[in-house]
Each structure stands twice: as C-alpha cells, then as structure tokens.
Design an enzyme around this catalytic site. Structure first.
Site, PDB file in Angstrom:
ATOM      1  N   LEU A   4       0.969  -1.203   0.199  1.00  0.00           N
ATOM      2  CA  LEU A   4       0.141   0.045   0.026  1.00  0.00           C
ATOM      3  C   LEU A   4       0.772   1.313  -0.074  1.00  0.00           C
ATOM      4  O   LEU A   4       1.573   1.655   0.893  1.00  0.00           O
ATOM      5  CB  LEU A   4      -0.970   0.074   1.328  1.00  0.00           C
ATOM      6  CG  LEU A   4      -1.966  -1.222   1.260  1.00  0.00           C
ATOM      7  CD1 LEU A   4      -2.700  -0.960   2.689  1.00  0.00           C
ATOM      8  CD2 LEU A   4      -2.576  -1.602   0.180  1.00  0.00           C
ATOM      9  N   ALA A   5       0.848   1.981  -1.095  1.00  0.00           N
ATOM     10  CA  ALA A   5       1.631   3.256  -1.241  1.00  0.00           C
ATOM     11  C   ALA A   5       0.957   4.376  -1.804  1.00  0.00           C
ATOM     12  O   ALA A   5       1.503   5.146  -2.649  1.00  0.00           O
ATOM     13  CB  ALA A   5       2.880   2.870  -1.963  1.00  0.00           C
TER      14      ALA A   5
ATOM     15  N   ARG B 174       2.626  15.602   5.389  1.00  0.00           N
ATOM     16  CA  ARG B 174       3.473  16.174   6.120  1.00  0.00           C
ATOM     17  C   ARG B 174       5.226  16.018   6.068  1.00  0.00           C
ATOM     18  O   ARG B 174       5.952  16.342   6.504  1.00  0.00           O
ATOM     19  CB  ARG B 174       3.456  15.177   7.572  1.00  0.00           C
ATOM     20  CG  ARG B 174       2.084  15.713   8.536  1.00  0.00           C
ATOM     21  CD  ARG B 174       2.212  14.939   9.587  1.00  0.00           C
ATOM     22  NE  ARG B 174       1.340  13.735   9.283  1.00  0.00           N
ATOM     23  CZ  ARG B 174       1.668  12.745  10.368  1.00  0.00           C
ATOM     24  NH1 ARG B 174       2.404  12.746  11.224  1.00  0.00           N
ATOM     25  NH2 ARG B 174       1.220  11.573   9.924  1.00  0.00           N
TER      26      ARG B 174
ATOM     27  N   SER C 117      57.790  20.577 -12.701  1.00  0.00           N
ATOM     28  CA  SER C 117      56.563  21.325 -11.921  1.00  0.00           C
ATOM     29  C   SER C 117      56.132  22.388 -12.821  1.00  0.00           C
ATOM     30  O   SER C 117      56.750  22.999 -13.780  1.00  0.00           O
ATOM     31  CB  SER C 117      56.999  21.882 -10.684  1.00  0.00           C
ATOM     32  OG  SER C 117      57.483  20.895  -9.777  1.00  0.00           O
TER      33      SER C 117
ATOM     34  N   ASP D 295       5.490   2.658   3.409  1.00  0.00           N
ATOM     35  CA  ASP D 295       6.309   3.728   3.904  1.00  0.00           C
ATOM     36  C   ASP D 295       7.125   2.899   5.021  1.00  0.00           C
ATOM     37  O   ASP D 295       7.686   3.785   6.113  1.00  0.00           O
ATOM     38  CB  ASP D 295       5.448   4.905   4.261  1.00  0.00           C
ATOM     39  CG  ASP D 295       4.388   4.369   5.158  1.00  0.00           C
ATOM     40  OD1 ASP D 295       4.235   3.356   5.432  1.00  0.00           O
ATOM     41  OD2 ASP D 295       3.691   5.390   5.542  1.00  0.00           O
TER      42      ASP D 295
ATOM     43  N   GLY E  48      -1.045   6.911  -0.259  1.00  0.00           N
ATOM     44  CA  GLY E  48      -1.040   7.979   0.611  1.00  0.00           C
ATOM     45  C   GLY E  48       0.075   9.073   0.134  1.00  0.00           C
ATOM     46  O   GLY E  48       1.014   8.951  -0.455  1.00  0.00           O
TER      47      GLY E  48
HETATM   48  C1  UD1 Z   1      -3.286   2.044   9.549  1.00  0.00           C
HETATM   49  C2  UD1 Z   1      -4.235   1.022  10.334  1.00  0.00           C
HETATM   50  C3  UD1 Z   1      -3.942   1.247  11.768  1.00  0.00           C
HETATM   51  C4  UD1 Z   1      -2.196   0.761  11.973  1.00  0.00           C
HETATM   52  C5  UD1 Z   1      -1.829   1.840  11.209  1.00  0.00           C
HETATM   53  C6  UD1 Z   1      -0.187   1.493  11.219  1.00  0.00           C
HETATM   54  C7  UD1 Z   1      -6.182   0.888   9.164  1.00  0.00           C
HETATM   55  C8  UD1 Z   1      -7.565   1.296   8.940  1.00  0.00           C
HETATM   56  N1  UD1 Z   1      -5.471   1.326  10.000  1.00  0.00           N
HETATM   57  O1  UD1 Z   1      -3.744   3.325  10.168  1.00  0.00           O
HETATM   58  O2  UD1 Z   1      -4.583  -0.021  12.340  1.00  0.00           O
HETATM   59  O3  UD1 Z   1      -2.027   0.629  13.447  1.00  0.00           O
HETATM   60  O4  UD1 Z   1      -1.773   1.832   9.921  1.00  0.00           O
HETATM   61  O5  UD1 Z   1       0.575   2.415  10.835  1.00  0.00           O
HETATM   62  O6  UD1 Z   1      -5.909   0.056   8.284  1.00  0.00           O
HETATM   63  N2  UD1 Z   1      -2.894   3.823   2.170  1.00  0.00           N
HETATM   64  C9  UD1 Z   1      -3.484   3.720   0.724  1.00  0.00           C
HETATM   65  N3  UD1 Z   1      -4.724   4.233   0.588  1.00  0.00           N
HETATM   66  C10 UD1 Z   1      -5.492   4.584   1.429  1.00  0.00           C
HETATM   67  C11 UD1 Z   1      -5.002   4.968   2.769  1.00  0.00           C
HETATM   68  C12 UD1 Z   1      -3.762   4.529   2.991  1.00  0.00           C
HETATM   69  O7  UD1 Z   1      -2.548   3.272   0.047  1.00  0.00           O
HETATM   70  O8  UD1 Z   1      -6.544   5.054   1.129  1.00  0.00           O
HETATM   71  C13 UD1 Z   1      -1.551   3.473   2.516  1.00  0.00           C
HETATM   72  C14 UD1 Z   1      -0.681   4.432   2.906  1.00  0.00           C
HETATM   73  O9  UD1 Z   1      -0.011   4.924   2.018  1.00  0.00           O
HETATM   74  C15 UD1 Z   1       0.194   3.989   4.081  1.00  0.00           C
HETATM   75  C16 UD1 Z   1      -0.641   2.785   4.630  1.00  0.00           C
HETATM   76  O10 UD1 Z   1      -1.967   2.483   3.609  1.00  0.00           O
HETATM   77  O11 UD1 Z   1       1.157   3.349   3.256  1.00  0.00           O
HETATM   78  C17 UD1 Z   1      -1.234   3.047   6.087  1.00  0.00           C
HETATM   79  O12 UD1 Z   1      -1.969   4.243   5.696  1.00  0.00           O
HETATM   80  P1  UD1 Z   1      -2.124   5.342   6.988  1.00  0.00           P
HETATM   81  O13 UD1 Z   1      -2.986   6.271   6.759  1.00  0.00           O
HETATM   82  O14 UD1 Z   1      -0.531   5.750   7.371  1.00  0.00           O
HETATM   83  O15 UD1 Z   1      -2.389   4.330   8.195  1.00  0.00           O
HETATM   84  P2  UD1 Z   1      -3.756   4.666   9.134  1.00  0.00           P
HETATM   85  O16 UD1 Z   1      -5.065   4.698   8.274  1.00  0.00           O
HETATM   86  O17 UD1 Z   1      -3.443   5.725   9.922  1.00  0.00           O
END
Ligand code: UD1
Ligand code: CA
Length: 456
Positions: free
Chosen positions: A9-10, A16, A403, A103, A12
């Site tokens: 999953l990448a 920040r 030199s 990440d 995001g």
């Molecule tokens: C998620 C978990 C949480 C966990 C945390 C660990 C869920 C609902 N929650 O939190 O339980 O403790 O990770 O860091 O799964 N991403 C996508 N598409 C999206 C949303 C996220 O690709 O629509 C990817 C982001 O790029 C990232 C990863 O998923 O690599 C996690 O997303 P992030 O928003 O950091 O995690 P949380 O939802 O806060």
C-alpha cells in the site's frame, strides 16, 4: 505452502513531508523507501507483487520501470481497505496475500516470512507494543487472549485507548477469505474510511482463526510520515549497517559517524575513521585504511591502500598499496595501479595510471594514460579540452614531468622523457630527451623598486 501475492500500500499523499517528491521515493541508506519494501517483498519469492499507488504515481512507476510489478491506481484514497479493494482483480483465489506498507523501509523479511507461514487458513497480523499508542489501531483480545478485533484510535473507547498492543498494518491471509471480507467492508466509522482492519472482526464472525504475532523490533515496523521520522529511521539504518561491519571485523573509529548509502564490503583489518560516506557499491580489500572525512562512491580499493583525509573518490578502481590524498579528487573512469601515489589537491578524471607512478601535488590529469614509474611534478596540468572537444594525453613509462608544466592534448610524452619545469608542451616529446619550452631568457632589472602605497 500456497502461492503468495504481496500487496504494497503506497497511495498515501505524505502531506507531512512537505515535499514535491512522492513520500516513498525519499531515501533511507541511499535507497528509496519503497525500494526497501519491494526488495523485502522480492526476497519472499512471491507469485505477484502489486503496488497500490496514487499520489505522484507516474514518477513512482518510472522509478521501478525495470521491476516485475503490477501497478494499481487508487486515484482517491478512501482508506486501507479501499486500497486493497483496488487490487482485487489481481488476487488469485488459490493464493495467500501478504499486505505490506510502502512507507515502512526497515521491514524485516524474516518476520514477514513467519507471518505468511502463520496465515495458512488463518488471518495473521503483525503487532507490537507501543508505549504511546496514540493514532494506532488497537489489537483487542478476549479473556482467552484470542484476537477479536482491531479498533482504530478514533473509533476506540476510553477503555480501548489504554491498550498498548497495536497493529503494524502488516498482515497475511488466504485470498479465499480476503476476497469475501473485502466485499463486506463499510465506511461506518469515525473517519468515513474503508478500514482493512475491519477484516479481523469479519474473520471472527466466519470462525477463521486470527493470530497476532508481536514483534519487539519497533523500528522494523515504523512508517515514515515526516522528515523527523525519515531522519530517525536513517540513523537506525546506519547504526545497524555499522554494527554489521563491526561484527565482520571492520574497525570503525566511531560507528555513529559512518554513512553507508549502498553496499560496502570489506576485507580483513580494514579501518575506517570518522565521517566517511560510502555510496553505491564500494569494495575495500584487506588492510585498507580510510582516514577521516572521505566520500567514496562506486569504487574498488585493493589491499593495503591508504586513503588520507578529505579525499573524494567516484567510479574509480585503485590497486594495492596505493597512497591517496589528503584532499585528492578521483573522478569517474580513473584506474590507479598498485603502488601509485596521488597527493593533495590532485584531480584525476578518466585517467589510467600504471604501477608506481606519482602525482603528488596540485595537478589536473584528465583523459590520460600514465605509464609505469612516471613522476608528475607539482602543478602539472593536462589541457584536455579546447573548449569544444576533449583529447587524450599519453605519458609513457619512466617519464618525468617538471613542475608547473602544461601538456596540451592530444600529445604523447615518450618513454623516459623529461619535461623541464614551467613548460607548455604542445607537440610530442621524444623518449629519453629533455624537452623544454619556456621564455627564452631570464632577466633581472637592477634598481627596480616595488610600487609604493600612494599617500592621500
Ligand atoms: C493504519 C491502520 C492502523 C495501524 C496503522 C499502522 C487501518 C484502517 N488502520 O492506520 O490500524 O495501526 O496503519 O501505521 O488500516 N494507504 C493507501 N490508501 C489509502 C489509505 C492508506 O494506500 O486510502 C496506505 C498509505 O500510503 C500507507 C498505509 O496505507 O502506506 C497506511 O496508511 P496510514 O494512513 O498511514 O495508516 P492509518 O490509516 O492511519
Ligand atoms: Ca490515515
């Protein structure tokens, strides 16, 4: 064991990071965050690697054009469950899926392997205990210690907020179940997102066993969201790289002051002083000594060679027992044979220097072949560039360049030739002769006075 699909999953945004570059392309140890994750995935020998991308997608895809990866676009990010839903068409019913986060660069392949082994007919989650669990999904267990749900921070009760066992986001499960569960996800929660974590409760409903494997290596599951996170993970990565070198017997004057941005292999009794940076692929032979403040990139340095402080080496091969620096600059295409000496403020570019030759002070030698046992005096310059084209200089064995000479290429200095100091040589110099080219006479003007400062 069944086939393995890996979904990374990448998608995001990485808001920040305050950067125009997609978050996962920032580097740790000279390698992008996502490449660390992809390398971990590849080491598990999966049937497929699927990357869910979104923000800055094309740049990310281009960075991995050479990799065998299925790219899935999640144009709008509606949560981790929604992200995995985008990959459904690629998930094989007879496979298991491992979910990784793009990440989390220090992800440990062994822990992933263990999780995948656990996932046979089960949902296996990687969890860890976090002193301050704020923001994380909490692992909810029943009286029998069985996992019953993951509750996201924003949806958790006051009681649940006290749970310190949290979800890393990394999990594995059979696709027969995953495909079912994905189709049942809803967004009735505090964030209005499709949570992947809701599959835990769905597994419990389906009487599928859920196991949470607790890791004690928190850094290996830490995601990067800010430049602060990036800098901390970089330090952890570097201190682990330094520990590995120490365990192999390399002497590091201070393991906190070395940076390895690529791969560094060392022979026996190698010593590395403080503040050295190694980039790309660097190989140091037995007894090589690197003094303080050197930057060395894509280089092979053979046994017994010593590199003095503040030396910069790029795309260069160095033979045995050479002496380099201090303040030397070796640029791409340079090869130095054994027993060569390159001293301070000497710049070499695409120069091949043979056994026993010395260029010890303040010189530029570019596009040149230097034979054996040549001595190049202080301030010698090969004029390799006429403003439009580059030409080669050939200096044969046993030549002596006085030199402050300029050798205007293309030119050959014959074997055993001597060039008098201060010469500008524009034609080939014959072997074994003294060649010079200076102003004809040396004059002295009697009674000459230095200019005086004018009185106001
Ligand atoms: C998620 C978990 C949480 C966990 C945390 C660990 C869920 C609902 N929650 O939190 O339980 O403790 O990770 O860091 O799964 N991403 C996508 N598409 C999206 C949303 C996220 O690709 O629509 C990817 C982001 O790029 C990232 C990863 O998923 O690599 C996690 O997303 P992030 O928003 O950091 O995690 P949380 O939802 O806060
Ligand atoms: Ca989120």
């Amino acid at each position: 064991m069944s086939k393995l699909n890996i979904v990374i999953l990448a998608a995001g945004k990485g808001t920040r990071m305050y950067s125009n570059q997609p978050k996962v392309l920032h580097t740790v140890g000279g390698k992008s965050i996502l490449e660390h994750v992809i390398d971990c995935a590849k080491s598990l020998k999966p049937h497929k690697i699927i990357v869910v991308y979104g923000f800055g997608g094309d740049t990310v895809k281009q960075a991995f054009a050479h990799e065998d990866i299925i790219w899935v676009n999640q144009a709008e990010q509606y949560g981790t469950g929604h992200a995995v839903q985008q990959a459904v068409a690629h998930l094989e019913v007879d496979a298991d899926t491992l979910i990784l986060l793009g990440d989390v660069p220090l992800i440990d392949a062994k822990a992933c392997q263990k999780l995948v082994e656990q996932a046979q007919n089960k949902l296996a989650i990687l969890s860890f205990n976090k002193a301050d669990p704020t923001g994380y999904g909490r692992i909810v267990r029943n009286a029998m210690y069985g996992v019953t749900a993951i509750v996201e921070h924003k949806d958790a009760s006051e009681e649940q907020h006290k749970i310190t066992e949290v979800n890393t986001g990394i999990m594995a499960m059979p696709n027969v179940h995953l495909l079912q569960w994905l189709s049942k996800l809803t967004n009735n929660n505090a964030q209005g997102e499709y949570y992947l974590t809701d599959i835990v409760a769905l597994a419990v409903q389906d009487n599928v066993n859920v196991v949470a494997e607790i890791t004690t290596d928190e850094w290996s599951v830490t995601g990067i969201n800010s430049k602060t996170d990036l800098s901390q993970i970089e330090r952890v990565y570097q201190s682990r790289a330094a520990q590995k070198l120490l365990l192999q017997g390399v002497t590091l004057r201070d393991p906190a002051r070395i940076d390895v941005r690529g791969s560094l292999s060392c022979g026996r009794d190698v010593e590395i002083d403080i503040n050295c940076v190694f980039e790309g692929t660097v190989t140091l032979g037995d007894n090589v000594k690197i003094a303080a403040n050197c930057v060395i990139k894509n280089a092979v340095i053979a046994a017994g060679t010593q590199v003095a402080p503040f030396t910069h080496i790029d795309d260069t091969q160095i033979g045995e027992n050479a002496r380099i620096g201090p303040f030397a600059r070796l640029r791409p295409g340079t090869t130095l044979a054994a027993d060569t000496h390159i001293g301070n403020f000497v710049e070499l570019k695409n120069a091949q220097v043979d056994v026993g030759s010395k260029i010890n002070h303040l010189s530029y030698v570019g596009d040149s072949s230097v034979g054996k046992n040549v001595n190049i005096g202080a301030g010698t310059i090969t004029c390799n560039y006429d403003g439009a084209n580059k030409f080669r200089t050939v200096i044969e064995d046993d030549a002596f360049i006085g030199s402050d000479s300029q050798l205007v290429a293309p030119i050959t200095i014959g074997r055993g030739a001597t060039i008098a100091a201060g010469s500008t040589i524009t034609r080939d110099a014959p072997p074994d002769q003294l060649t010079f080219c200076r102003a004809k006479e040396q004059k002295s003007i009697a009674g000459w006075k230095r200019p005086q400062k004018l009185k106001k």
